[in-house]
Design a protein around this motif. Structure first.
Motif, PDB file in Angstrom:
ATOM      1  N   ILE A  43       0.847  -1.183   0.000  1.00  0.00           N
ATOM      2  CA  ILE A  43       0.000   0.000   0.000  1.00  0.00           C
ATOM      3  C   ILE A  43       0.882   1.232   0.000  1.00  0.00           C
ATOM      4  N   PHE A  44       0.656   2.103  -0.971  1.00  0.00           N
ATOM      5  CA  PHE A  44       1.423   3.343  -1.037  1.00  0.00           C
ATOM      6  C   PHE A  44       0.823   4.402  -0.117  1.00  0.00           C
ATOM      7  N   ARG A  45      -0.498   4.528  -0.167  1.00  0.00           N
ATOM      8  CA  ARG A  45      -1.155   5.556   0.639  1.00  0.00           C
ATOM      9  C   ARG A  45      -2.575   5.107   0.966  1.00  0.00           C
ATOM     10  N   ILE A  46      -2.953   5.314   2.213  1.00  0.00           N
ATOM     11  CA  ILE A  46      -4.318   5.019   2.649  1.00  0.00           C
ATOM     12  C   ILE A  46      -5.079   6.321   2.804  1.00  0.00           C
ATOM     13  N   TYR A  47      -6.238   6.362   2.256  1.00  0.00           N
ATOM     14  CA  TYR A  47      -7.098   7.525   2.418  1.00  0.00           C
ATOM     15  C   TYR A  47      -8.114   7.209   3.503  1.00  0.00           C
ATOM     16  N   ALA A  48      -9.353   7.435   3.314  1.00  0.00           N
ATOM     17  CA  ALA A  48     -10.356   7.195   4.354  1.00  0.00           C
ATOM     18  C   ALA A  48     -10.619   5.707   4.530  1.00  0.00           C
ATOM     19  N   MET A  49     -11.031   5.367   5.738  1.00  0.00           N
ATOM     20  CA  MET A  49     -11.492   4.011   6.034  1.00  0.00           C
ATOM     21  C   MET A  49     -12.863   4.134   6.663  1.00  0.00           C
ATOM     22  N   ALA A  50     -13.681   3.106   6.497  1.00  0.00           N
ATOM     23  CA  ALA A  50     -15.067   3.237   6.939  1.00  0.00           C
ATOM     24  C   ALA A  50     -15.658   1.886   7.269  1.00  0.00           C
ATOM     25  N   TRP A  51     -16.778   1.932   7.963  1.00  0.00           N
ATOM     26  CA  TRP A  51     -17.605   0.755   8.223  1.00  0.00           C
ATOM     27  C   TRP A  51     -18.991   0.998   7.641  1.00  0.00           C
ATOM     28  N   TYR A  52     -19.516  -0.020   6.973  1.00  0.00           N
ATOM     29  CA  TYR A  52     -20.868  -0.032   6.438  1.00  0.00           C
ATOM     30  C   TYR A  52     -21.595  -1.226   7.044  1.00  0.00           C
ATOM     31  N   ARG A  53     -22.913  -1.212   6.929  1.00  0.00           N
ATOM     32  CA  ARG A  53     -23.694  -2.389   7.318  1.00  0.00           C
ATOM     33  C   ARG A  53     -24.862  -2.567   6.355  1.00  0.00           C
ATOM     34  N   GLN A  54     -25.314  -3.801   6.289  1.00  0.00           N
ATOM     35  CA  GLN A  54     -26.390  -4.128   5.354  1.00  0.00           C
ATOM     36  C   GLN A  54     -27.286  -5.203   5.942  1.00  0.00           C
ATOM     37  N   THR A  55     -28.596  -4.997   5.799  1.00  0.00           N
ATOM     38  CA  THR A  55     -29.573  -6.001   6.182  1.00  0.00           C
ATOM     39  C   THR A  55     -30.278  -6.472   4.915  1.00  0.00           C
ATOM     40  N   PRO A  56     -30.871  -7.665   4.967  1.00  0.00           N
ATOM     41  CA  PRO A  56     -31.513  -8.218   3.762  1.00  0.00           C
ATOM     42  C   PRO A  56     -32.549  -7.271   3.176  1.00  0.00           C
ATOM     43  N   GLY A  57     -32.470  -7.077   1.875  1.00  0.00           N
ATOM     44  CA  GLY A  57     -33.444  -6.256   1.179  1.00  0.00           C
ATOM     45  C   GLY A  57     -33.198  -4.773   1.258  1.00  0.00           C
ATOM     46  N   LYS A  58     -32.128  -4.363   1.944  1.00  0.00           N
ATOM     47  CA  LYS A  58     -31.837  -2.939   2.084  1.00  0.00           C
ATOM     48  C   LYS A  58     -30.481  -2.611   1.485  1.00  0.00           C
ATOM     49  N   GLN A  59     -30.305  -1.329   1.170  1.00  0.00           N
ATOM     50  CA  GLN A  59     -29.012  -0.891   0.658  1.00  0.00           C
ATOM     51  C   GLN A  59     -27.983  -0.849   1.776  1.00  0.00           C
ATOM     52  N   ARG A  60     -26.740  -0.965   1.369  1.00  0.00           N
ATOM     53  CA  ARG A  60     -25.659  -0.869   2.339  1.00  0.00           C
ATOM     54  C   ARG A  60     -25.641   0.549   2.926  1.00  0.00           C
ATOM     55  N   GLU A  61     -25.517   0.616   4.238  1.00  0.00           N
ATOM     56  CA  GLU A  61     -25.618   1.879   4.969  1.00  0.00           C
ATOM     57  C   GLU A  61     -24.268   2.259   5.558  1.00  0.00           C
ATOM     58  N   LEU A  62     -23.874   3.513   5.387  1.00  0.00           N
ATOM     59  CA  LEU A  62     -22.633   3.998   5.975  1.00  0.00           C
ATOM     60  C   LEU A  62     -22.812   4.167   7.474  1.00  0.00           C
ATOM     61  N   VAL A  63     -21.922   3.577   8.247  1.00  0.00           N
ATOM     62  CA  VAL A  63     -22.000   3.631   9.706  1.00  0.00           C
ATOM     63  C   VAL A  63     -21.034   4.670  10.278  1.00  0.00           C
ATOM     64  N   ALA A  64     -19.794   4.607   9.847  1.00  0.00           N
ATOM     65  CA  ALA A  64     -18.783   5.522  10.404  1.00  0.00           C
ATOM     66  C   ALA A  64     -17.611   5.614   9.438  1.00  0.00           C
ATOM     67  N   THR A  65     -16.959   6.771   9.460  1.00  0.00           N
ATOM     68  CA  THR A  65     -15.778   6.968   8.629  1.00  0.00           C
ATOM     69  C   THR A  65     -14.660   7.600   9.451  1.00  0.00           C
ATOM     70  N   ILE A  66     -13.433   7.356   9.018  1.00  0.00           N
ATOM     71  CA  ILE A  66     -12.275   8.025   9.608  1.00  0.00           C
ATOM     72  C   ILE A  66     -11.347   8.413   8.470  1.00  0.00           C
ATOM     73  N   THR A  67     -11.000   9.680   8.415  1.00  0.00           N
ATOM     74  CA  THR A  67     -10.173  10.159   7.317  1.00  0.00           C
ATOM     75  C   THR A  67      -8.698   9.948   7.637  1.00  0.00           C
ATOM     76  N   ARG A  68      -7.875  10.292   6.672  1.00  0.00           N
ATOM     77  CA  ARG A  68      -6.436  10.103   6.831  1.00  0.00           C
ATOM     78  C   ARG A  68      -5.904  10.905   8.025  1.00  0.00           C
ATOM     79  N   ASP A  69      -6.499  12.079   8.275  1.00  0.00           N
ATOM     80  CA  ASP A  69      -6.018  12.896   9.388  1.00  0.00           C
ATOM     81  C   ASP A  69      -6.731  12.569  10.699  1.00  0.00           C
ATOM     82  N   GLY A  70      -7.587  11.559  10.678  1.00  0.00           N
ATOM     83  CA  GLY A  70      -8.223  11.105  11.914  1.00  0.00           C
ATOM     84  C   GLY A  70      -9.595  11.698  12.191  1.00  0.00           C
ATOM     85  N   THR A  71     -10.119  12.482  11.281  1.00  0.00           N
ATOM     86  CA  THR A  71     -11.462  13.034  11.471  1.00  0.00           C
ATOM     87  C   THR A  71     -12.494  11.921  11.335  1.00  0.00           C
TER      88      THR A  71
END
Length: 121
Positions: free
Chosen positions: A28-56
Motif C-alpha cells: 500500500i502506497f497511501r491510505i485515504y479514508a477508512m469506513a464501516w458499512y452495514r447491510q440487512t436483507p433487502g436494504k441498501q448498504r448503509e454507511l455507519v462511520a468513517t475516519i479520514t487520513r487525518d483522523g477526522t
C-alpha cells in the motif's frame, strides 16, 4: 494484492458490546479514508462511520454516542467499537478503505469480507 480481513462480530444481547477489526495487507502506497458499512436483507448498504487520513471521524445519526471508529498507528487497521447495542444494529458489517497501491495508480476502494452482528436476547 491488497486485502481487507475482518474479525470480530457474533451474537450479543441488547445493551452489550462488540468490537470489529479490519486489517489491510499487501503493498500500500497511501491510505485515504477508512469506513464501516452495514447491510440487512433487502436494504441498501448503509454507511455507519468513517475516519479520514487525518483522523477526522463521522457517524451515522443512528450510532452516534454508541459506536466509535478508530485506527492503529500504522493506519492499516480500523476498528469499530460498538456499545449499547440494539436489535436494530443487527446486520452484516463491512469495512471499506480507499488505497493507492503505487504512486502512479489511482485510489481504489477495497472491501472486507463482511461479518455478521446479531443483537438479540
Amino acid at each position: 494484492q491488497v486485502q481487507l480481513v475482518q474479525s470480530g462480530g457474533g451474537l450479543v444481547q441488547p445493551g452489550g458490546s462488540l468490537r470489529l477489526s479490519c486489517a489491510a495487507s499487501g503493498t500500500i502506497f497511501r491510505i485515504y479514508a477508512m469506513a464501516w458499512y452495514r447491510q440487512t436483507p433487502g436494504k441498501q448498504r448503509e454507511l455507519v462511520a468513517t475516519i479520514t487520513r487525518d483522523g477526522t471521524t463521522n457517524y451515522a445519526d443512528s450510532v452516534k454516542g454508541r459506536f466509535t471508529i478508530s485506527r492503529d498507528n500504522a493506519k492499516t487497521t480500523v476498528y469499530l467499537q460498538m456499545n449499547s447495542l440494539k436489535p436494530e444494529d443487527t446486520a452484516v458489517y463491512y469495512c471499506n478503505a480507499r488505497f493507492q497501491v503505487t504512486a502512479s495508480t489511482l485510489p481504489h476502494d477495497y472491501w472486507g469480507q463482511g461479518t455478521q452482528v446479531t443483537v438479540s436476547s
